[in-house]
Design a protein around this motif. Structure first.
Motif, PDB file in Angstrom:
ATOM      1  N   ILE A 135      56.134 -62.697  16.435  1.00  0.00           N
ATOM      2  CA  ILE A 135      55.565 -62.261  14.932  1.00  0.00           C
ATOM      3  C   ILE A 135      54.773 -63.560  14.371  1.00  0.00           C
ATOM      4  CG2 ILE A 135      57.737 -61.176  14.408  1.00  0.00           C
ATOM      5  CD1 ILE A 135      58.877 -63.515  13.018  1.00  0.00           C
ATOM      6  N   SER A 160      54.855 -56.620  14.266  1.00  0.00           N
ATOM      7  CA  SER A 160      55.176 -56.625  12.530  1.00  0.00           C
ATOM      8  C   SER A 160      56.547 -56.050  12.471  1.00  0.00           C
ATOM      9  CB  SER A 160      54.269 -55.493  12.022  1.00  0.00           C
ATOM     10  OG  SER A 160      52.970 -56.047  12.164  1.00  0.00           O
ATOM     11  N   ASP A 162      59.695 -56.513   9.357  1.00  0.00           N
ATOM     12  CA  ASP A 162      60.400 -57.154   8.126  1.00  0.00           C
ATOM     13  C   ASP A 162      62.016 -56.801   8.053  1.00  0.00           C
ATOM     14  OD1 ASP A 162      60.063 -54.170   7.803  1.00  0.00           O
ATOM     15  OD2 ASP A 162      59.351 -54.670   5.582  1.00  0.00           O
ATOM     16  N   GLU A 171      60.021 -61.206   9.270  1.00  0.00           N
ATOM     17  CA  GLU A 171      59.214 -61.590   8.304  1.00  0.00           C
ATOM     18  C   GLU A 171      59.694 -61.416   6.757  1.00  0.00           C
ATOM     19  OE1 GLU A 171      54.785 -60.797  10.097  1.00  0.00           O
ATOM     20  OE2 GLU A 171      56.168 -59.196  10.727  1.00  0.00           O
ATOM     21  N   SER A 176      54.142 -59.699   3.083  1.00  0.00           N
ATOM     22  CA  SER A 176      53.688 -60.847   3.983  1.00  0.00           C
ATOM     23  C   SER A 176      53.576 -60.524   5.274  1.00  0.00           C
ATOM     24  CB  SER A 176      54.831 -61.798   3.973  1.00  0.00           C
ATOM     25  OG  SER A 176      56.205 -61.456   4.394  1.00  0.00           O
ATOM     26  N   SER A 177      54.170 -59.554   5.828  1.00  0.00           N
ATOM     27  CA  SER A 177      54.072 -58.981   7.355  1.00  0.00           C
ATOM     28  C   SER A 177      52.465 -58.267   7.284  1.00  0.00           C
ATOM     29  CB  SER A 177      54.965 -57.822   7.755  1.00  0.00           C
ATOM     30  OG  SER A 177      54.790 -57.331   8.915  1.00  0.00           O
ATOM     31  N   SER A 180      49.843 -60.993   7.434  1.00  0.00           N
ATOM     32  CA  SER A 180      49.836 -61.680   8.746  1.00  0.00           C
ATOM     33  C   SER A 180      49.014 -60.570   9.709  1.00  0.00           C
ATOM     34  CB  SER A 180      51.287 -61.833   9.218  1.00  0.00           C
ATOM     35  OG  SER A 180      51.935 -63.104   8.449  1.00  0.00           O
ATOM     36  N   ALA A 181      49.350 -59.597   9.698  1.00  0.00           N
ATOM     37  CA  ALA A 181      48.897 -58.468  10.612  1.00  0.00           C
ATOM     38  C   ALA A 181      47.025 -58.521  10.349  1.00  0.00           C
ATOM     39  CB  ALA A 181      49.269 -57.142  10.525  1.00  0.00           C
ATOM     40  N   CYS A 214      61.308 -51.795  11.064  1.00  0.00           N
ATOM     41  CA  CYS A 214      60.080 -51.884  10.243  1.00  0.00           C
ATOM     42  C   CYS A 214      60.461 -50.986   8.971  1.00  0.00           C
ATOM     43  CB  CYS A 214      58.829 -51.312  10.844  1.00  0.00           C
ATOM     44  SG  CYS A 214      58.416 -52.494  12.013  1.00  0.00           S
ATOM     45  N   LEU A 218      56.189 -51.138   5.067  1.00  0.00           N
ATOM     46  CA  LEU A 218      55.491 -51.680   6.282  1.00  0.00           C
ATOM     47  C   LEU A 218      54.768 -50.720   7.339  1.00  0.00           C
ATOM     48  CD1 LEU A 218      54.525 -54.414   7.822  1.00  0.00           C
ATOM     49  CD2 LEU A 218      56.660 -54.153   8.950  1.00  0.00           C
TER      50      LEU A 218
END
Length: 469
Positions: A135, A160, A162, A171, A176-177, A180-181, A214, A218
């Protein structure tokens, strides 16, 4: 760069072509520019005029397209070959998440693990690999850099997730995920942006781990990001009984419906396993162009039933093979080929028994479709089939003009002694086995069944010879 010798490839499912004594030329960008029998007038002129040495593939050897591994968890290589005694959902928390977390916390360890993984892939003839990472963005950039430096085609996915059963490995939110992706995608592209297009071997992949980790928010965001930037997608789908029960109970739908709803079943998607997909779902993903990574060894450990390989192929699903390190313990795609055949033969045996009545007669209305696949079909899945599933450049997995030169040099027997290489043995009636001249199909089959890294003399990706980093 020029080669002369025997070429072996599988341009179509079940078709094995042995091209005896061919000349193959590779241009400066690593693409095949010429393929023809060595005895034609044009080939003889090329041989005569060549200013560089022609690489000879001696009798008893052949060139074969490199293998494609469609599903491998790079950080789980840390504990390859251990921890396979638990059901999937327990195994993830006890082993997988813990290993991934440890690499995210230790970049030196991550680099060491990934460099050794690259070495093993090269030893085993894997030229293209679809990788799950961790992650943390920085750890996945290490993975991408190592694979690029090793000269391998690598499609790297930053996980990914969450939602997690491990409080320290998750995450903070869908937002935020997604941030980051997006950051990883940009950094991975920048890693190779300064290189000529044909040298850019590493690409980012949108990677929702699977539905249980997920949220809908997300998944929705990842689907939009994949569409916006025309990115590949990978995940796990319909893999294990306990995972399927969890998804139905918590989300009120099956995996395939959830992925489809969020735009994650596309022609750029590879879904691992899919063992619980029946005929209607297989037809649906074929229509969508989504490919499947068939991982027979890990399915034996974590799925309550095998993948319906023959049915998927009949419906036009693009299928390749995966090792699923560390849910599977063997990084060698040759193991996946052999296991795919064995599992399919067991499925065919079960079909025969189910369709046969007490008198040994086939029951009325029984299906007559043979569910078994043979070694030639498995070799196709490991090479051309995997290349099509990954969406590699045109011609990959074959020796055709315009295709990238991704090849492995396989030795079956010694030209000078006639003795088999590695674990291969030949017992000729001819007293002088060294006079053996022809690479027969049954010799290739013997290599398929018994061969290993000792038969691999070298490997090229995009025309460049690769070696362990």
């Amino acid at each position: 760069m020029w080669f002369r010798g025997d070429l072996v490839h599988c341009p179509n499912l079940g078709e094995l072509n042995v091209l005896y004594d061919y000349i193959l030329g590779v241009d400066q960008s690593g693409y095949i520019a010429y393929v023809a029998p060595a005895t034609t007038a044009e080939s003889l002129a090329i041989i005569h005029a060549s200013k560089e040495p022609i690489i000879l593939v001696p009798r008893g050897s052949f060139l074969l397209p490199t293998f494609c591994d469609l599903h491998l968890h790079a950080p789980q290589f840390l504990y390859q070959g251990t921890g396979l005694h638990l059901p999937l959902m327990e195994w993830l928390n006890e082993y997988a998440f813990r290993a991934e977390e440890s690499l995210d916390a230790n970049p030196i360890l991550a680099e060491k693990v990934y460099r050794r993984l690259a070495t093993r892939l090269i030893e085993n003839g894997t030229g293209a690999v679809l990788l799950f990472g961790t992650i943390k963005t920085e750890t996945n950039i290490i993975l991408a850099r190592v694979m690029q430096e090793a000269g391998l085609r690598a499609f790297v996915g930053k996980l990914s997730m969450d939602i997690s059963s491990r409080a320290t490995y998750v995450e903070q939110s869908a937002e935020s995920s997604l941030h980051s992706a997006r950051s990883f995608v940009d950094q991975c592209h920048n890693l190779c942006a300064h290189m000529p297009a044909h040298e850019r071997l590493v690409e980012p992949v949108i990677t929702p781990r699977f539905v249980p980790t997920c949220s809908d928010g997300l998944l929705e965001g990842l689907g939009k990001l994949a569409a916006e930037k025309t990115l590949r997608v990978q995940s796990h789908m319909a893999e294990a009984h306990d995972q399927m029960d969890w998804v139905r109970r918590e989300r009120g739908a099956d995996d395939v419906d959830i992925f489809a709803r969020h735009g994650l079943l596309t022609p750029r998607t590879v879904q691992a396993h899919c063992t619980f997909l029946g005929a209607p779902a297989l037809s649906d993903i074929a229509r969508r162009g989504t490919a499947v990574a068939h991982c027979p060894l890990s399915n034996a450990y974590f799925s309550a039933q095998p993948f319906r390989l023959r049915e998927a192929l009949q419906r036009g699903v693009r299928v390749g093979l995966g090792t699923d390190i560390a849910g599977g313990y063997d990084v060698d795609i040759m193991g996946s080929m052999r296991q795919a055949v064995a599992v399919s033969r067991m499925r065919e045996g079960a079909r025969i028994m189910a369709d046969t009545n007490e008198d040994g007669q086939v029951a009325e209305g029984a299906r007559q479709v043979n569910l078994a696949v043979d070694w030639k079909e498995a070799l196709y899945l490991a090479t051309r089939g995997g290349a099509l599933a990954l969406g590699l450049p045109a011609g990959c997995g074959t020796f055709t003009v315009g295709a990238p030169f991704d090849a492995q040099f396989i030795r079956v027997f010694s030209e000078t002694t006639g003795e088999g290489i590695g674990s291969l043995d030949f017992f000729d009636t001819d007293k002088n086995a060294a006079k053996r001249k022809t690479l027969a199909v049954d010799m290739i089959e013997k290599w398929w069944c018994l061969g290993d890294h000792r038969n691999r003399e070298g490997m090229w990706v995009q025309g460049r010879k690769v070696s362990a980093p």
